[in-house]
Design an enzyme around this catalytic site. Structure first.
Site, PDB file in Angstrom:
ATOM      1  N   TYR A 143       0.851  -1.188   0.000  1.00 33.91           N
ATOM      2  CA  TYR A 143       0.000   0.000   0.000  1.00 33.91           C
ATOM      3  C   TYR A 143       0.884   1.234   0.000  1.00 33.91           C
ATOM      4  O   TYR A 143       1.856   1.313   0.754  1.00 33.91           O
ATOM      5  CB  TYR A 143      -0.883  -0.008   1.254  1.00 33.91           C
ATOM      6  CG  TYR A 143      -1.757   1.220   1.418  1.00 33.91           C
ATOM      7  CD1 TYR A 143      -2.784   1.497   0.517  1.00 33.91           C
ATOM      8  CD2 TYR A 143      -1.569   2.084   2.493  1.00 33.91           C
ATOM      9  CE1 TYR A 143      -3.598   2.617   0.682  1.00 33.91           C
ATOM     10  CE2 TYR A 143      -2.381   3.204   2.668  1.00 33.91           C
ATOM     11  CZ  TYR A 143      -3.390   3.466   1.750  1.00 33.91           C
ATOM     12  OH  TYR A 143      -4.189   4.563   1.925  1.00 33.91           O
ATOM     13  N   ASP A 238       9.216   2.615  -0.046  1.00 31.95           N
ATOM     14  CA  ASP A 238       8.167   3.241   0.741  1.00 31.95           C
ATOM     15  C   ASP A 238       8.366   2.805   2.193  1.00 31.95           C
ATOM     16  O   ASP A 238       7.938   1.731   2.602  1.00 31.95           O
ATOM     17  CB  ASP A 238       6.791   2.837   0.221  1.00 31.95           C
ATOM     18  CG  ASP A 238       5.672   3.474   1.031  1.00 31.95           C
ATOM     19  OD1 ASP A 238       5.971   4.110   2.071  1.00 31.95           O
ATOM     20  OD2 ASP A 238       4.502   3.329   0.639  1.00 31.95           O
ATOM     21  N   LYS A 266       4.306   8.593   9.151  1.00 28.79           N
ATOM     22  CA  LYS A 266       4.103   7.961  10.450  1.00 28.79           C
ATOM     23  C   LYS A 266       5.122   8.410  11.509  1.00 28.79           C
ATOM     24  O   LYS A 266       5.014   9.519  11.997  1.00 28.79           O
ATOM     25  CB  LYS A 266       4.017   6.442  10.273  1.00 28.79           C
ATOM     26  CG  LYS A 266       2.814   6.100   9.373  1.00 28.79           C
ATOM     27  CD  LYS A 266       2.384   4.672   9.284  1.00 28.79           C
ATOM     28  CE  LYS A 266       1.037   4.589   8.583  1.00 28.79           C
ATOM     29  NZ  LYS A 266       0.983   3.902   7.330  1.00 28.79           N
TER      30      LYS A 266
HETATM   31  C1  LIG Z   1       0.386   4.443   6.001  1.00 27.71           C
HETATM   32  C2  LIG Z   1       1.125   4.211   4.739  1.00 27.71           C
HETATM   33  C3  LIG Z   1       1.040   5.099   3.656  1.00 27.71           C
HETATM   34  C4  LIG Z   1       0.081   6.251   3.642  1.00 27.71           C
HETATM   35  O1  LIG Z   1       0.366   7.184   4.621  1.00 27.71           O
HETATM   36  P1  LIG Z   1      -0.802   8.213   5.091  1.00 27.71           P
HETATM   37  O2  LIG Z   1      -0.097   9.114   6.054  1.00 27.71           O
HETATM   38  O3  LIG Z   1      -1.867   7.355   5.697  1.00 27.71           O
HETATM   39  O4  LIG Z   1      -1.268   8.921   3.883  1.00 27.71           O
HETATM   40  C5  LIG Z   1       1.841   4.882   2.562  1.00 27.71           C
HETATM   41  N1  LIG Z   1       2.695   3.844   2.522  1.00 27.71           N
HETATM   42  C6  LIG Z   1       2.803   2.964   3.528  1.00 27.71           C
HETATM   43  C7  LIG Z   1       3.783   1.855   3.441  1.00 27.71           C
HETATM   44  C8  LIG Z   1       2.006   3.107   4.665  1.00 27.71           C
HETATM   45  O5  LIG Z   1       2.099   2.209   5.652  1.00 27.71           O
END
Ligand SMILES: *Cc1c(COP(=O)(O)O)cnc(C)c1O
Length: 427
Positions: A143, A238, A266
């Site tokens: 994701y 990511d 995060k």
């Molecule tokens: C949470 C997450 C996102 C999205 O971040 P948001 O702050 O919720 O927009 C993108 N990539 C990864 C791997 C994530 O865990």
């Protein structure tokens, strides 16, 4: 008996879509009512009825040093007293950039944004602008935020061209998105054989945390690095979730593989809205105002958010602090496995730093989305509700990872393992 969460949720649903502001909070896959929280301190949270839980959600990852850490609270309040936003440079932005660069040396330049989603969409635009290529490759079950081009359902084929994963995303937008199974280098090689000179970037969660917690196989990331080097595509990690968690220096430190670009989110905001995109200076300097790839944000680098992130990362990067939380996480998953074994419940775990995954499965390996989807979903639902009842807060989905903070201590561990022992015995 109606608890306060039921009443509050009924009211919320009259005003907020589905009663929530992020779809993952809605308890749709486990049933029941989302629990309204009103307070957190360290490893514990308290709901609107005053019930306490050991928290393994930690706001889905950000709270690496626990709830309401005094240093974070102090940093935010002091900063707020001097004004919450200027739309002009502040020294806090540079300070956070310097600290992040120390922890992740692959980052030579950084751009602060407001969420992980923003970091990922900027990474895609930058990679396309830098390479002059349009295709991107992502992995099934990974994701990258709710970015149109990355909301791709891979379908059942092994190698599938992008079909939009949500109404509202035009097929034309995802046509340029290729997908491959996670941990499958052969699939990636085969896509590169067909499309290699049109692929701008490979985006990967180097420890996957959005199909439960599934680390990359040892050779996977190095293999991707090689394929990208051979073809001129950028390798984008990511690390929105794995950053400052899989290891203090992120999954890139854990695996010793250097990406061209890194997406952060995060933990970097310590509970306030922050994301960041960083990487090789030569690539990053293609972003506006240095280069032609446009990117901007009214609240990007916001002082409160920078102060929160700085206080969090400064605390976390003191000697042994992260290592102790990792060791605690190891004891947690080992303790859970022991109790599941004793109760005869087929169960497997993954751990990467302070992230963990729990799987109700007979399988020895959980390496890709299909393995996770094959786990016993009903058993997870019973486990989830049993643990919730017993005062242990896990994410309400078998596809979410679990998180530990530096505030998780012996009391939290024994509370969790005692609860698990009782719950496993009735599964
Ligand atoms: C949470 C997450 C996102 C999205 O971040 P948001 O702050 O919720 O927009 C993108 N990539 C990864 C791997 C994530 O865990």
């Amino acid at each position: 008996m109606a608890n306060r969460s039921e009443t509050l949720f009924a009211e919320a649903q009259r005003h907020l879509v589905g009663g929530v502001n992020s779809a993952v909070r809605a308890f749709r896959s486990v049933g029941g009512t989302p629990v309204f929280m009103r307070r957190g301190a360290g490893a514990w949270i308290e709901d609107e009825d005053g019930k306490q839980y050991v928290d393994y959600v930690l706001s889905y990852g950000p709270l690496a040093i626990g709830h309401a850490h005094p240093e974070v609270v102090e940093a935010i309040s002091q900063t707020a007293a001097n004004g919450t936003s200027f739309g002009a440079p502040t020294v806090l932005e540079t300070e956070l950039a310097v600290l992040v660069r120390e922890l992740m040396p692959s980052i030579e330049r950084i751009r602060m944004v407001n969420s992980g989603t923003e970091a990922c969409l900027s990474a895609v635009r930058l990679a396309r602008g830098y390479t002059g290529r349009d295709r991107i490759l992502k992995f099934r079950g990974n994701y990258h935020g709710h970015v149109d081009a990355l909301l791709v359902e891979a379908g059942s084929g092994v190698l599938t061209l992008g079909i939009p994963g949500s109404p509202g995303v035009p097929a034309a937008v995802t046509e340029m998105t290729l997908t491959a199974p996670y941990n499958d280098l052969e699939a990636v090689r085969s896509l590169f054989a067909d499309y290699g000179d049109t692929i701008a970037a490979v985006l990967v969660e180097p420890v996957s945390g959005n199909m439960n917690c599934v680390p990359a196989r040892p050779d996977f990331l190095a293999g991707l690095r090689q394929i990208c080097d051979d073809s001129g595509a950028l390798l984008v990690f990511d690390e929105v979730m794995s950053g400052f968690r899989a290891a203090l220096g992120g999954a890139q430190a854990l695996y010793g593989v250097k990406p061209d670009l890194t997406c952060l989110g995060k933990v970097i905001g310590g509970g306030l809205p922050v994301g960041a995109l960083g990487g090789r200076a030569e690539v990053m300097e293609h972003l506006a105002p240095s280069g032609p790839v446009y990117q901007a944000g009214t609240l990007s680098g916001n002082p409160l958010a920078m102060a929160s992130g700085l206080a969090t990362l400064r605390n976390l990067s003191q000697p042994d602090v992260h290592a102790r939380a990792e060791a605690w996480t190891r004891r947690l998953v080992a303790g859970l496995r022991e109790r599941a074994d004793a109760a005869g419940v087929p169960f497997a775990t993954h751990q990467a730093g302070t992230m963990f995954g729990l799987f109700f499965t007979h399988a020895d390996t959980v390496e890709r989305f299909e393995d996770v989807a094959g786990c016993d979903a009903e058993r997870f639902v019973r486990f989830f509700h049993g643990m919730l009842e017993a005062g242990v807060y896990l994410a309400p989905s078998a596809f979410e990872a679990g998180f530990v903070s530096t505030a998780h201590d012996e009391a939290a561990l024994s509370h969790t393992l005692d609860a698990a022992e009782r719950v496993f015995s009735h599964l």
